[in-house]
Design a protein around this motif. Structure first.
Motif, mmCIF file in Angstrom:
data_model
loop_
_atom_site.group_PDB
_atom_site.id
_atom_site.type_symbol
_atom_site.label_atom_id
_atom_site.label_comp_id
_atom_site.label_asym_id
_atom_site.label_seq_id
_atom_site.Cartn_x
_atom_site.Cartn_y
_atom_site.Cartn_z
ATOM 1 N N ALA A 148 31.874 -44.681 -16.185
ATOM 2 C CA ALA A 148 32.734 -45.522 -15.349
ATOM 3 C C ALA A 148 33.220 -44.797 -14.096
ATOM 4 C CB ALA A 148 33.913 -46.034 -16.170
ATOM 5 N N PRO A 149 33.642 -43.508 -14.176
ATOM 6 C CA PRO A 149 34.075 -42.837 -12.942
ATOM 7 C C PRO A 149 32.973 -42.731 -11.894
ATOM 8 C CG PRO A 149 34.868 -41.638 -14.863
ATOM 9 C CD PRO A 149 33.912 -42.665 -15.368
ATOM 10 N N LEU A 150 31.719 -42.492 -12.342
ATOM 11 C CA LEU A 150 30.647 -42.372 -11.363
ATOM 12 C C LEU A 150 30.257 -43.736 -10.806
ATOM 13 C CD1 LEU A 150 28.976 -40.115 -10.074
ATOM 14 C CD2 LEU A 150 27.103 -40.780 -11.574
ATOM 15 N N LEU A 314 33.269 -33.166 -14.083
ATOM 16 C CA LEU A 314 32.234 -33.419 -15.081
ATOM 17 C C LEU A 314 32.838 -33.736 -16.436
ATOM 18 C CD1 LEU A 314 29.251 -33.584 -15.684
ATOM 19 C CD2 LEU A 314 29.209 -31.104 -16.004
ATOM 20 N N ARG A 315 33.976 -33.136 -16.780
ATOM 21 C CA ARG A 315 34.589 -33.399 -18.084
ATOM 22 C C ARG A 315 35.123 -34.823 -18.190
ATOM 23 N NH1 ARG A 315 37.329 -29.709 -15.368
ATOM 24 N NH2 ARG A 315 39.344 -30.277 -14.436
ATOM 25 N N ALA A 319 29.169 -38.828 -21.395
ATOM 26 C CA ALA A 319 27.767 -38.578 -21.702
ATOM 27 C C ALA A 319 26.918 -38.294 -20.469
ATOM 28 C CB ALA A 319 27.170 -39.768 -22.467
ATOM 29 N N ASP A 320 27.489 -38.408 -19.271
ATOM 30 C CA ASP A 320 26.727 -38.057 -18.068
ATOM 31 C C ASP A 320 26.246 -36.616 -18.105
ATOM 32 O OD1 ASP A 320 27.037 -40.559 -17.052
ATOM 33 O OD2 ASP A 320 28.337 -39.994 -15.375
ATOM 34 N N VAL A 321 26.989 -35.745 -18.795
ATOM 35 C CA VAL A 321 26.599 -34.336 -18.842
ATOM 36 C C VAL A 321 25.222 -34.181 -19.475
ATOM 37 C CG1 VAL A 321 27.754 -33.897 -21.056
ATOM 38 C CG2 VAL A 321 27.359 -32.008 -19.480
ATOM 39 N N LEU A 322 24.888 -35.011 -20.476
ATOM 40 C CA LEU A 322 23.576 -34.925 -21.125
ATOM 41 C C LEU A 322 22.480 -35.463 -20.203
ATOM 42 C CD1 LEU A 322 24.563 -36.108 -24.724
ATOM 43 C CD2 LEU A 322 24.638 -33.810 -23.732
ATOM 44 N N TRP A 356 33.722 -27.409 -18.592
ATOM 45 C CA TRP A 356 32.983 -27.344 -17.330
ATOM 46 C C TRP A 356 33.896 -27.101 -16.132
ATOM 47 C CZ3 TRP A 356 28.216 -26.355 -18.191
ATOM 48 C CH2 TRP A 356 27.578 -26.877 -19.328
ATOM 49 N N PRO A 357 34.540 -25.935 -16.072
ATOM 50 C CA PRO A 357 35.397 -25.645 -14.909
ATOM 51 C C PRO A 357 34.623 -25.621 -13.601
ATOM 52 C CG PRO A 357 35.062 -23.671 -16.253
ATOM 53 C CD PRO A 357 34.537 -24.821 -17.040
#
Length: 450
Positions: A148-150, A314-315, A319-322, A356-357
């Protein structure tokens, strides 16, 4: 805004009420949504420059409402028509026959949004739609993800791109601020013109004016010939100023003049030159605080902060990280030979649990390193050098250790350079704004230290 920079809007006339997820996907793909309920005296204003697609959502229309649509369809038969059918529908009711025959495409539930968006885009083929908007249903392939944020970022990009106003892109380091700026340029009427980016914190303070606005021959020692600055070179296009809060005071004044009057003066000249550029700026710090402390001009801040685009960390993207990790691995394998072809379940769990800093940039670096060191076909959490998500105490200990090392390095550099922030920033190869941010983070009071 000049007429030559105008680009047509893409509008979908939706007969019915799409749910929130579908609304978000349409906005992220650059479609303006107009929801209509059929009525006997229905009239819809259509703008000539819009690219129009009509969707009949039969999930929410009964037979009577569908019949009311037929005269409107006959009147606007030149429009592309699509239909969304209810789930579990056997043979359509006879009342829908004429309506469905008028539709070029039909979609049954469960509705696959990429298929619908692709069909809508096909109906625009041949129209003058910006090239960047045609990939992946307008999804901007450089900004990968379905969170949703993206989706909100993509929707904002499509809204902001055609408007000839400055955009201030904010967010943590590594969130993709320059990618967002590139997307804004690619979706705008300036897409065929230059896009030039510069990191304001990486230019020595005594050279900023020359780099951005150019100089005349003999303007200063070493100026053996005239130099065209970044803004002149980008004439007709877009300038992206990363870490804009790091600009020295004289460059801030010159930038304000470009924004207010559309003119600049090369160093060593008093002859104003007119330039046509759109200014996009980015910062990972709060410019409001810089204004409050006198490090950034208030009037320049208001000029830059007309449209604001916050980039999610990113946090926040779930699931975008995958999806991003898989994308980075595929891209790596296209350039380099290696055994790694995917990620094991432990790696998936570790990536979802990590903070994910460094955001997307950190993920890219970890995936590339893991692809090299992995012994098998599946990358593990150990290959990614990630702390397991079921060991929070170990993670906290590691973060504390990193923070202490960061504080020690910063304090040593400050002491070494007599607490001169500019000298410390050059030594650490970071911006001055970052030095101030780290001082606040580690509670180092510069005036007290001096």
């Amino acid at each position: 805004m000049a007429a030559s920079l105008e680009i047509p809007s893409r509008c979908v006339i939706w007969f019915g009420q799409p749910p929130a997820a579908e609304r978000g996907a349409l906005a992220a793909a650059g479609w303006q949504l107009r929801c209509v309920s059929p009525a006997p005296a229905m009239a819809i204003g259509l703008r000539g420059r819009d690219h129009l697609v009509a969707v009949v959502d039969l999930r929410h229309l009964d037979a009577e409402a569908a019949q009311l649509l037929l005269p409107w369809i006959e009147k606007h038969h030149h429009l592309p028509w699509l239909a969304v059918l209810p789930a579990g529908l056997g043979s359509p009711p006879p009342a829908w026959g004429a309506l469905l025959r008028a539709c070029q495409d039909q979609f049954s539930l469960p509705l696959e949004l990429p298929d619908l968006l692709s069909a809508m885009q096909r109906q625009c083929d041949g129209d003058d739609v910006p090239l960047a908007a045609t990939h992946n249903g307008g999804g901007l392939p450089a900004l990968i993800g379905n969170s949703a944020p993206l989706l909100a970022v993509r929707a904002a990009l499509h809204k902001f791109a055609p408007v000839e106003l400055p955009v201030l892109v904010t967010g943590e380091t590594g969130t993709g601020k320059e990618l967002a700026a590139q997307a804004l340029h690619a979706l705008s009427g300036r897409a065929g013109k230059p896009f030039l980016a510069v990191n304001c914190g990486a230019i020595p303070a005594n050279l900023v004016q020359s780099e951005l606005f150019g100089h005349e021959r003999g303007a200063f020692t070493g100026a053996s010939q005239r130099r065209i600055g970044l803004f002149e070179a980008a004439h007709g296009g877009t300038v992206f100023l990363d870490e804009v809060g790091d600009l020295p005071a004289d460059a801030q004044t010159s930038l304000l003049r470009v924004l207010q009057e559309g003119t600049l003066e090369r160093v060593g000249s008093n002859q104003p030159l007119r330039v046509d550029v759109r200014v996009l700026a980015a910062t990972h710090v709060e410019l409001e605080q810089a204004v409050a402390h006198g490090r950034f001009r208030r009037d320049l801040y208001y000029r830059l902060n007309v449209l604001r685009l916050p980039m999610p960390s990113l946090r926040e993207r779930g699931a975008d990280v995958l999806l991003l990790a898989e994308h980075f691995l595929r891209a790596f394998r296209q350039r380099h030979a290696g055994r790694a072809r995917g990620f094991d379940p432990g790696a998936h769990q570790a990536m979802r649990g990590f903070d994910w800093p460094g955001n997307v940039r950190e993920l890219l670096n970890r995936v590339q390193r893991a692809a090299i060191v992995a012994e098998g076909e599946l990358i593990s959490a150990a290959d990614l050098d990630l702390v397991e998500p079921d060991a929070p105490a170990r993670r906290a200990l590691l973060q504390d250790a990193r923070g202490q090392v960061e504080r020690d390095v910063l304090l040593q550099a400050l002491r070494q350079h007599g607490y001169n922030v500019s000298a410390c920033a050059r030594h650490m190869q970071i911006s001055r704004v970052t030095v101030y941010r780290l001082c606040r983070k580690h509670h180092l009071e510069l005036p007290a230290q001096r």
